[in-house]
Design a protein around this motif. Structure first.
Motif, PDB file in Angstrom:
ATOM      1  N   ASP A 139       0.842  -1.199   0.000  1.00 50.72           N
ATOM      2  CA  ASP A 139       0.000   0.000   0.000  1.00 50.72           C
ATOM      3  C   ASP A 139       0.880   1.252   0.000  1.00 50.72           C
ATOM      4  OD1 ASP A 139      -1.977   1.883   0.160  1.00 50.72           O
ATOM      5  OD2 ASP A 139      -2.521   1.457   2.238  1.00 50.72           O
ATOM      6  N   PRO A 140       1.410   1.629  -1.183  1.00 53.77           N
ATOM      7  CA  PRO A 140       2.308   2.787  -1.243  1.00 53.77           C
ATOM      8  C   PRO A 140       1.642   4.104  -0.877  1.00 53.77           C
ATOM      9  CG  PRO A 140       1.783   1.998  -3.452  1.00 53.77           C
ATOM     10  CD  PRO A 140       1.259   0.973  -2.495  1.00 53.77           C
ATOM     11  N   SER A 141       0.300   4.141  -0.804  1.00 52.28           N
ATOM     12  CA  SER A 141      -0.373   5.380  -0.415  1.00 52.28           C
ATOM     13  C   SER A 141      -0.053   5.774   1.017  1.00 52.28           C
ATOM     14  CB  SER A 141      -1.885   5.242  -0.586  1.00 52.28           C
ATOM     15  OG  SER A 141      -2.423   4.298   0.317  1.00 52.28           O
ATOM     16  N   GLY A 143       1.689   8.948   1.448  1.00 48.22           N
ATOM     17  CA  GLY A 143       1.008  10.232   1.318  1.00 48.22           C
ATOM     18  C   GLY A 143       0.485  10.577  -0.057  1.00 48.22           C
ATOM     19  N   GLU A 144       0.740   9.734  -1.078  1.00 50.52           N
ATOM     20  CA  GLU A 144       0.207   9.984  -2.411  1.00 50.52           C
ATOM     21  C   GLU A 144       0.065   8.668  -3.152  1.00 50.52           C
ATOM     22  OE1 GLU A 144       2.790  11.770  -5.455  1.00 50.52           O
ATOM     23  OE2 GLU A 144       4.403  11.738  -3.970  1.00 50.52           O
ATOM     24  N   THR A 145      -0.713   8.703  -4.216  1.00 48.81           N
ATOM     25  CA  THR A 145      -0.915   7.496  -5.007  1.00 48.81           C
ATOM     26  C   THR A 145       0.335   7.213  -5.826  1.00 48.81           C
ATOM     27  OG1 THR A 145      -3.272   7.968  -5.165  1.00 48.81           O
ATOM     28  CG2 THR A 145      -2.376   6.378  -6.719  1.00 48.81           C
ATOM     29  N   LEU A 146       0.868   6.017  -5.659  1.00 50.86           N
ATOM     30  CA  LEU A 146       2.072   5.600  -6.379  1.00 50.86           C
ATOM     31  C   LEU A 146       1.849   4.209  -6.963  1.00 50.86           C
ATOM     32  CD1 LEU A 146       4.836   6.608  -3.784  1.00 50.86           C
ATOM     33  CD2 LEU A 146       4.291   7.813  -5.899  1.00 50.86           C
ATOM     34  N   ASP A 198       4.767   8.152 -10.005  1.00 51.08           N
ATOM     35  CA  ASP A 198       3.528   8.829  -9.638  1.00 51.08           C
ATOM     36  C   ASP A 198       2.731   9.143 -10.895  1.00 51.08           C
ATOM     37  OD1 ASP A 198       4.614  11.144 -10.793  1.00 51.08           O
ATOM     38  OD2 ASP A 198       5.350  11.912  -8.880  1.00 51.08           O
ATOM     39  N   GLU A 199       1.652   9.907 -10.752  1.00 53.96           N
ATOM     40  CA  GLU A 199       0.761  10.164 -11.881  1.00 53.96           C
ATOM     41  C   GLU A 199       1.401  11.002 -12.971  1.00 53.96           C
ATOM     42  OE1 GLU A 199      -2.648  12.209 -10.457  1.00 53.96           O
ATOM     43  OE2 GLU A 199      -1.508  13.916  -9.659  1.00 53.96           O
ATOM     44  N   GLN A 219      -3.945   2.098 -12.330  1.00 52.79           N
ATOM     45  CA  GLN A 219      -3.679   2.765 -11.054  1.00 52.79           C
ATOM     46  C   GLN A 219      -4.154   4.211 -11.036  1.00 52.79           C
ATOM     47  OE1 GLN A 219      -3.066   1.766  -8.214  1.00 52.79           O
ATOM     48  NE2 GLN A 219      -1.248   2.569  -7.209  1.00 52.79           N
ATOM     49  N   PHE A 220      -3.913   4.931 -12.140  1.00 54.56           N
ATOM     50  CA  PHE A 220      -4.163   6.377 -12.156  1.00 54.56           C
ATOM     51  C   PHE A 220      -5.351   6.787 -13.025  1.00 54.56           C
ATOM     52  CE2 PHE A 220       0.452   5.853 -11.425  1.00 54.56           C
ATOM     53  CZ  PHE A 220       0.528   6.405 -10.158  1.00 54.56           C
TER      54      PHE A 220
END
Length: 362
Positions: free
Chosen positions: A36-38, A41-44, A65-66, A123-124
């Motif tokens: 859970d890389p979130s 602090g951010e979606t990865l 990242d995005e 993912q994004f």
């Protein structure tokens, strides 16, 4: 001053401080982050674990990242605070030399059988950007670091704009329950945003083969109909200079991959002539050069004959190698799409997927 995290249990009017433990925490953090890389602090999207560098080192975790910036995530473990900082920067200097192809290869080794383009869109919810690894972000994961390391990281981040930070995790146990707390050395809102390194842009972008183009066939009930383009061999765009200008980049012999927005790819063919105003374009129909606007078209093409060429409908004659009706349009997660009417097709994943779906040899 060192970063400190505290946790208290509130029992009515009484507060009881819960003591943190670091036993086994750093050994578990790599798996926690991978799953859970979130938690950072951010979606990865994790693209590699224990990645071998060209210099014999092993990067704990790599992610994107995005924006397709690459994140180097290094755990402190038994390394000294200063060593892990230097090691993270050393790994980052190597990562910065890698192009899109190398990043894709790292992901292929991490998740065999899954294309990076597919995983990125899953993912994004968006297409993988043209530029991959144009910037890098460095994150040190630790339970604690010394004051000197804090000064070094702040100095690099705040004074030199290097996107390096330390994320602290502490493990708490209370009445049989386990808790994980997180804080950052440099506040996320204050952290410098990574700046693209111009010298790496060329390597970060997929090369163009000089032949293949993406073209958008924008359908509308009162305008273009793909059945016309498929039947009579053409692509078109217009109504504004922005929609027609990129069509003029196509040259005879170019290969085009035609896509209907929000539907999918419907044709692959070869450009026969340069772009012309719709009312001046001829196509090969039954082996005979025929004025396009003299054919029984289903579309309205209301921009034909406009006095302002920038507003006119422009078209390009195409000999289709393979073309299918809109209802059979082909689309797969991670495939390339673009807001321009024509754009250089650099996305090899899309070329391969469409070619396989259409049964093309090349």
């Amino acid at each position: 001053m060192g970063v400190e995290m505290g946790l208290w249990r509130a029992d009515g009017d009484k507060l009881t401080r819960i003591t943190a433990t670091v036993i086994g925490l750093e050994a578990q953090l790599e798996s926690y982050i991978e799953s859970d890389p979130s938690m950072l602090g951010e979606t990865l999207l994790i693209i590699g674990r224990q990645v071998t560098t060209a210099h014999g080192g092993y990067i704990d975790l790599l992610a994107i990242d995005e924006t397709a910036a690459v994140h180097v995530i290094e755990l402190k473990r038994d390394k000294t605070p200063r060593d892990v900082t230097a090691q993270t920067l050393d790994y980052g200097s190597w990562i910065a030399t890698l192009g899109r192809t190398e990043i894709t290869s790292i992901f292929a080794g991490y998740r065999p059988g899954v294309a990076l383009e597919e995983a990125f869109e899953e993912q994004f919810g968006d297409t993988l950007p043209d530029l991959v690894n144009a910037t890098q972000v460095f994150t040190i994961v630790a339970a604690s670091v010394d004051a000197a390391t804090e000064r070094i990281v702040r100095f690099l981040n705040e004074d030199f704009g290097i996107p390096i930070n330390v994320v602290f995790f502490r493990h708490f146990h209370d009445n049989g329950a386990a808790y994980l707390a997180r804080t950052w050395l440099v506040e996320q809102d204050a952290q410098m945003a990574p700046t693209p390194a111009t010298k790496h842009k060329t390597k970060s972008r997929e090369p163009w083969n000089g032949q293949d183009w993406y073209v958008s066939f924008g359908e509308s009930p009162a305008g273009r109909h793909w059945v016309d383009g498929m039947t009579y061999g053409f692509i078109s765009g217009g109504g504004d200079k922005w929609f027609s200008r990129t069509l003029k980049n196509l040259t005879p012999g170019s290969r085009v991959f035609a896509c209907i927005p929000k539907a999918g790819y419907v044709g692959v063919g070869t450009v026969l002539d340069e772009a012309q105003r719709f009312d001046e374009t001829s196509v090969l129909h039954n082996g005979v050069s025929t004025a396009l606007n003299s054919l029984p078209l289903q579309g309205k093409y209301r921009h034909e004959g406009d006095e302002d060429d920038d507003m006119a409908e422009w078209s390009v004659p195409v000999e289709w190698t393979h073309a299918i009706p809109r209802e059979q349009a082909f689309w797969k997660l991670g495939m390339f799409a673009n807001q321009n009417t024509a754009a250089k097709m650099r996305n090899q994943f899309t070329i391969d997927q469409v070619s396989a779906a259409f049964g093309l040899d090349d």
